[in-house]
Each structure stands twice: as structure tokens, then as C-alpha cells.
Design a protein around this motif. Structure first.
Motif, PDB file in Angstrom:
ATOM      1  N   GLY A 233       0.829  -1.199   0.000  1.00  0.00           N
ATOM      2  CA  GLY A 233       0.000   0.000   0.000  1.00  0.00           C
ATOM      3  C   GLY A 233       0.862   1.247   0.000  1.00  0.00           C
ATOM      4  O   GLY A 233       2.084   1.187   0.110  1.00  0.00           O
ATOM      5  N   ALA A 234       0.217   2.396  -0.114  1.00  0.00           N
ATOM      6  CA  ALA A 234       0.915   3.676  -0.227  1.00  0.00           C
ATOM      7  C   ALA A 234       0.866   4.437   1.083  1.00  0.00           C
ATOM      8  O   ALA A 234      -0.182   4.504   1.739  1.00  0.00           O
ATOM      9  CB  ALA A 234       0.292   4.512  -1.341  1.00  0.00           C
ATOM     10  N   LEU A 235       2.001   5.028   1.469  1.00  0.00           N
ATOM     11  CA  LEU A 235       2.036   5.975   2.574  1.00  0.00           C
ATOM     12  C   LEU A 235       1.791   7.378   2.028  1.00  0.00           C
ATOM     13  O   LEU A 235       2.003   7.645   0.835  1.00  0.00           O
ATOM     14  CB  LEU A 235       3.393   5.933   3.279  1.00  0.00           C
ATOM     15  N   LEU A 236       1.338   8.273   2.899  1.00  0.00           N
ATOM     16  CA  LEU A 236       1.200   9.666   2.488  1.00  0.00           C
ATOM     17  C   LEU A 236       2.550  10.189   2.007  1.00  0.00           C
ATOM     18  O   LEU A 236       3.593   9.833   2.558  1.00  0.00           O
ATOM     19  CB  LEU A 236       0.702  10.514   3.656  1.00  0.00           C
ATOM     20  N   PRO A 237       2.573  11.033   0.976  1.00  0.00           N
ATOM     21  CA  PRO A 237       3.849  11.552   0.461  1.00  0.00           C
ATOM     22  C   PRO A 237       4.590  12.381   1.500  1.00  0.00           C
ATOM     23  O   PRO A 237       4.013  12.826   2.495  1.00  0.00           O
ATOM     24  CB  PRO A 237       3.418  12.427  -0.733  1.00  0.00           C
TER      25      PRO A 237
ATOM     26  N   ILE B 247      -9.176  13.702  -1.545  1.00  0.00           N
ATOM     27  CA  ILE B 247      -8.470  12.940  -2.575  1.00  0.00           C
ATOM     28  C   ILE B 247      -8.674  11.452  -2.345  1.00  0.00           C
ATOM     29  O   ILE B 247      -8.471  10.946  -1.240  1.00  0.00           O
ATOM     30  CB  ILE B 247      -6.962  13.267  -2.566  1.00  0.00           C
ATOM     31  N   GLU B 248      -9.065  10.745  -3.380  1.00  0.00           N
ATOM     32  CA  GLU B 248      -9.239   9.299  -3.279  1.00  0.00           C
ATOM     33  C   GLU B 248      -7.877   8.637  -3.083  1.00  0.00           C
ATOM     34  O   GLU B 248      -6.966   8.813  -3.886  1.00  0.00           O
ATOM     35  CB  GLU B 248      -9.891   8.757  -4.553  1.00  0.00           C
ATOM     36  N   PRO B 249      -7.697   7.870  -2.011  1.00  0.00           N
ATOM     37  CA  PRO B 249      -6.383   7.249  -1.773  1.00  0.00           C
ATOM     38  C   PRO B 249      -6.121   6.110  -2.744  1.00  0.00           C
ATOM     39  O   PRO B 249      -7.058   5.434  -3.187  1.00  0.00           O
ATOM     40  CB  PRO B 249      -6.499   6.721  -0.340  1.00  0.00           C
ATOM     41  N   PRO B 250      -4.870   5.880  -3.096  1.00  0.00           N
ATOM     42  CA  PRO B 250      -4.535   4.710  -3.914  1.00  0.00           C
ATOM     43  C   PRO B 250      -4.789   3.439  -3.120  1.00  0.00           C
ATOM     44  O   PRO B 250      -4.430   3.358  -1.946  1.00  0.00           O
ATOM     45  CB  PRO B 250      -3.046   4.895  -4.227  1.00  0.00           C
ATOM     46  N   ARG B 251      -5.409   2.471  -3.735  1.00  0.00           N
ATOM     47  CA  ARG B 251      -5.817   1.257  -3.029  1.00  0.00           C
ATOM     48  C   ARG B 251      -4.663   0.263  -2.921  1.00  0.00           C
ATOM     49  O   ARG B 251      -3.936   0.016  -3.885  1.00  0.00           O
ATOM     50  CB  ARG B 251      -6.996   0.595  -3.746  1.00  0.00           C
ATOM     51  N   ALA B 252      -4.535  -0.319  -1.740  1.00  0.00           N
ATOM     52  CA  ALA B 252      -3.538  -1.365  -1.520  1.00  0.00           C
ATOM     53  C   ALA B 252      -3.918  -2.613  -2.298  1.00  0.00           C
ATOM     54  O   ALA B 252      -5.083  -2.819  -2.642  1.00  0.00           O
ATOM     55  CB  ALA B 252      -3.418  -1.674  -0.038  1.00  0.00           C
ATOM     56  N   LEU B 253      -2.939  -3.453  -2.566  1.00  0.00           N
ATOM     57  CA  LEU B 253      -3.205  -4.680  -3.295  1.00  0.00           C
ATOM     58  C   LEU B 253      -2.368  -5.825  -2.746  1.00  0.00           C
ATOM     59  O   LEU B 253      -1.340  -5.605  -2.100  1.00  0.00           O
ATOM     60  CB  LEU B 253      -2.936  -4.505  -4.793  1.00  0.00           C
TER      61      LEU B 253
ATOM     62  N   ALA C  51       2.689  -6.166 -10.863  1.00  0.00           N
ATOM     63  CA  ALA C  51       1.394  -5.756 -10.318  1.00  0.00           C
ATOM     64  C   ALA C  51       1.455  -4.352  -9.732  1.00  0.00           C
ATOM     65  O   ALA C  51       0.541  -3.546  -9.936  1.00  0.00           O
ATOM     66  CB  ALA C  51       0.955  -6.758  -9.255  1.00  0.00           C
ATOM     67  N   VAL C  52       2.524  -4.041  -9.006  1.00  0.00           N
ATOM     68  CA  VAL C  52       2.655  -2.713  -8.394  1.00  0.00           C
ATOM     69  C   VAL C  52       2.762  -1.640  -9.472  1.00  0.00           C
ATOM     70  O   VAL C  52       2.138  -0.573  -9.367  1.00  0.00           O
ATOM     71  CB  VAL C  52       3.866  -2.673  -7.455  1.00  0.00           C
ATOM     72  N   ARG C  53       3.557  -1.888 -10.511  1.00  0.00           N
ATOM     73  CA  ARG C  53       3.717  -0.897 -11.581  1.00  0.00           C
ATOM     74  C   ARG C  53       2.402  -0.636 -12.302  1.00  0.00           C
ATOM     75  O   ARG C  53       2.090   0.504 -12.660  1.00  0.00           O
ATOM     76  CB  ARG C  53       4.775  -1.379 -12.586  1.00  0.00           C
ATOM     77  N   ARG C  54       1.622  -1.682 -12.544  1.00  0.00           N
ATOM     78  CA  ARG C  54       0.393  -1.527 -13.324  1.00  0.00           C
ATOM     79  C   ARG C  54      -0.779  -1.030 -12.494  1.00  0.00           C
ATOM     80  O   ARG C  54      -1.560  -0.182 -12.959  1.00  0.00           O
ATOM     81  CB  ARG C  54       0.011  -2.862 -13.977  1.00  0.00           C
ATOM     82  N   ARG C  55      -0.912  -1.534 -11.272  1.00  0.00           N
ATOM     83  CA  ARG C  55      -2.151  -1.341 -10.528  1.00  0.00           C
ATOM     84  C   ARG C  55      -2.060  -0.346  -9.379  1.00  0.00           C
ATOM     85  O   ARG C  55      -3.093   0.110  -8.884  1.00  0.00           O
ATOM     86  CB  ARG C  55      -2.632  -2.693  -9.996  1.00  0.00           C
ATOM     87  N   LEU C  56      -0.843  -0.001  -8.947  1.00  0.00           N
ATOM     88  CA  LEU C  56      -0.716   0.890  -7.789  1.00  0.00           C
ATOM     89  C   LEU C  56       0.010   2.190  -8.102  1.00  0.00           C
ATOM     90  O   LEU C  56      -0.491   3.280  -7.797  1.00  0.00           O
ATOM     91  CB  LEU C  56      -0.003   0.153  -6.644  1.00  0.00           C
ATOM     92  N   LEU C  57       1.181   2.116  -8.705  1.00  0.00           N
ATOM     93  CA  LEU C  57       1.997   3.326  -8.883  1.00  0.00           C
ATOM     94  C   LEU C  57       1.321   4.418  -9.705  1.00  0.00           C
ATOM     95  O   LEU C  57       1.429   5.598  -9.348  1.00  0.00           O
ATOM     96  CB  LEU C  57       3.353   2.955  -9.487  1.00  0.00           C
TER      97      LEU C  57
END
Length: 270
Positions: A106-110, A119-125, A137-143
Motif C-alpha cells: 500500500g501507499a504511505l502519504l507523500p 483525494i481518493e487514496p490509492p488502493r492497496a493490493l 502488479a505494483v507498476r500496473r495497478r498501484l503506482l
């Protein structure tokens, strides 16, 4: 990546990592980071993880599979790691409960951001414990979602402060910098390895021990940032005491308290 100042010494002295699970996570992140790009670095956090402040900076804490896993792990026993990008983005990686072959990312706050508005948060996977497939998967679906959300939240919460950097001291006198612009964060993180991004605070912290004095580290960083056109405030106080509150309303981040930066710092919501 190591934490700076006395936090590093305290963590190393106080905790020992369970070798099997944490080492396997370290090996995974060591192979995952370069597959995401040269600007990514990795570190494993001590287990059990005494400070839950990194959990508090997890962006999608309210919903999603990683948020549920963190809430269930009240004793912080699950192995976890952080990937850091030189522009101030950080990925949080945690063992997936009951799924030995998967990890949660998942993503931490910048860097420098402590509230996220609407702001809609990026979803963890969930990703397989295979660095190549996990990186794909991270490159396509999260970053892609993370980068867009990070730009939006930084500009909406701290637009007027984007060109300003505050450099001060933690409670133990160690240099700490508060920067929100990716270019400023990169100037600190990318040049010589003397600064790291603390995942528990979102602040840049000088790496210790260092051959340079704290005064020299601060002066070097100040000169570099001013050379790039940033307005730099240098203070003996903690940098979070320097910035004014951002205008407008915003929704607080998952935690209402800012964590200490080694070992403690004044809290503030921007």
C-alpha cells in the motif's frame, strides 16, 4: 535505508528481528525495489514494531485489505518493510494474514503531507511473493494511481508552502527537514545519502552517525536547496513548528497525532 540519530541506536538495541520471516521479506523487497526503478530503495522495519507511526501514515487505512491487516496486528508482529522513492513516495509492505504466499502493498502519504482532503487514496493490493510478478502488479495497478493522488494531495493541502522548506532539529538535536515539493525531497535524498525519508513522520532526517556535524549537514542542505530556488527556513526548533497551517478544510490523515521524529517531536495537523 536507516533511520537517523538516536532512533537508529534505540531500535537496534531494543529489538531483534525474527530471522526467517523478516529476512525473506528483506530479500523480497531487495529484489522488488530495482524492478520498480533505480530511484527506489528499501528497508525492513524491526519486528515487533514498537512505533506504530508508519501504520498511521498509511493512506488507505480506513478501507481495503491492508488497512484491515494493520488493525488486526495490534502487537505489530507481522513483518513489514518500506520502499522509498527519491521524490518522497513510500510503499508499505506487510505480510498478508493467512496467505503465506502473498504480501500486501500500500501507499504511505507523500513526504511532508499530513492530511488528504477529499483525494481518493490509492488502493492497496495483494501481490505474490515473487519479486518479478509483484513488481509487475505494483507498476500496473498501484503506482499510476499513487503518483496522481500524491500530486493532487500535495497541491491541495500545501500549495502555498510548496516552495518552502523548513530545516530544524529533533528533540535530540538531530537535523530534520520538512519538504513537500518532490524536487526538494529529491535534493535531500538523492545527492549523497546523508538524508533519509522517515516513514513514520514524512520528514527527511539526516542519517547518523555522520562525519559531518549537525550544523554542517544543515548548512549543506540549506545551500543546496536555495541553489534550486527554494525558500529555506533554518531554526533550532522542530520544523513542524515553523510552517503555518494550510488554508481550507481538510480531512485528517488516519492518525490525528504526528509521530515523534527521533525520538519525539511536536505534533501538528496541517
Amino acid at each position: 535505508m536507516t533511520q537517523g540519530g538516536s532512533e537508529e541506536t534505540f531500535v537496534q538495541a531494543a529489538f531483534r528481528r525474527p530471522p526467517t520471516v523478516t529476512t525473506s521479506l528483506e530479500a523480497f523487497t531487495a529484489e522488488l525495489a530495482p524492478r520498480l526503478g533505480a530511484a527506489w530503495s528499501h528497508t525492513a522495519l524491526p519486528t515487533p514494531y514498537r512505533w506504530s507511526h508508519v501504520d498511521n501514515r498509511f493512506w488507505d487505512m480506513e478501507d481495503g485489505v491492508l488497512g484491515r491487516a494493520l488493525r488486526e496486528d495490534g502487537d505489530h508482529l507481522r513483518a513489514r518493510a518500506v520502499l522509498t522513492h527519491a521524490h518522497g513516495l513510500q510503499l508499505y509492505i506487510v505480510q498478508r494474514p493467512h496467505r503465506a504466499g502473498q504480501l500486501l502493498v500500500g501507499a504511505l502519504l507523500p513526504a511532508g503531507v499530513f492530511e488528504y482532503g477529499t483525494i481518493e487514496p490509492p488502493r492497496a493490493l495483494a501481490v505474490p511473493c515473487d519479486p518479478a510478478r509483484g513488481a509487475s502488479a505494483v507498476r500496473r495497478r498501484l503506482l499510476p494511481h499513487y503518483r496522481i493522488a500524491a500530486m493532487r494531495v500535495a497541491s491541495s493541502t500545501r500549495f502555498k508552502q510548496a516552495q518552502h522548506v523548513a530545516i530544524g532539529r529533533s528533540a535530540d538535536g538531530w537535523p530534520v527537514a520538512d519538504a513537500v515539493m518532490p524536487r526538494a525531497v529529491r535534493a535531500l535524498l538523492h545527492e549523497d545519502g546523508r538524508w533519509n525519508l522517515n516513514p513514520g513522520t514524512g520528514l527527511c532526517v539526516a542519517v547518523g552517525p555522520s562525519p559531518l556535524t549537525p550544523e554542517a549537514l544543515i548548512q549543506e542542505a540549506t545551500d543546496r536547496l536555495r541553489g534550486l530556488g527554494f525558500n529555506v527556513t533554518v531554526t533550532d526548533r522542530h520544523p513542524l513548528e515553523v510552517h503555518l497551517r494550510s488554508p481550507g478544510r481538510a480531512v485528517a490523515a488516519p492518525s490525528t497525532l504526528l509521530p515523534p521524529s527521533p525520538p519525539s517531536s511536536p505534533g501538528r495537523t496541517r
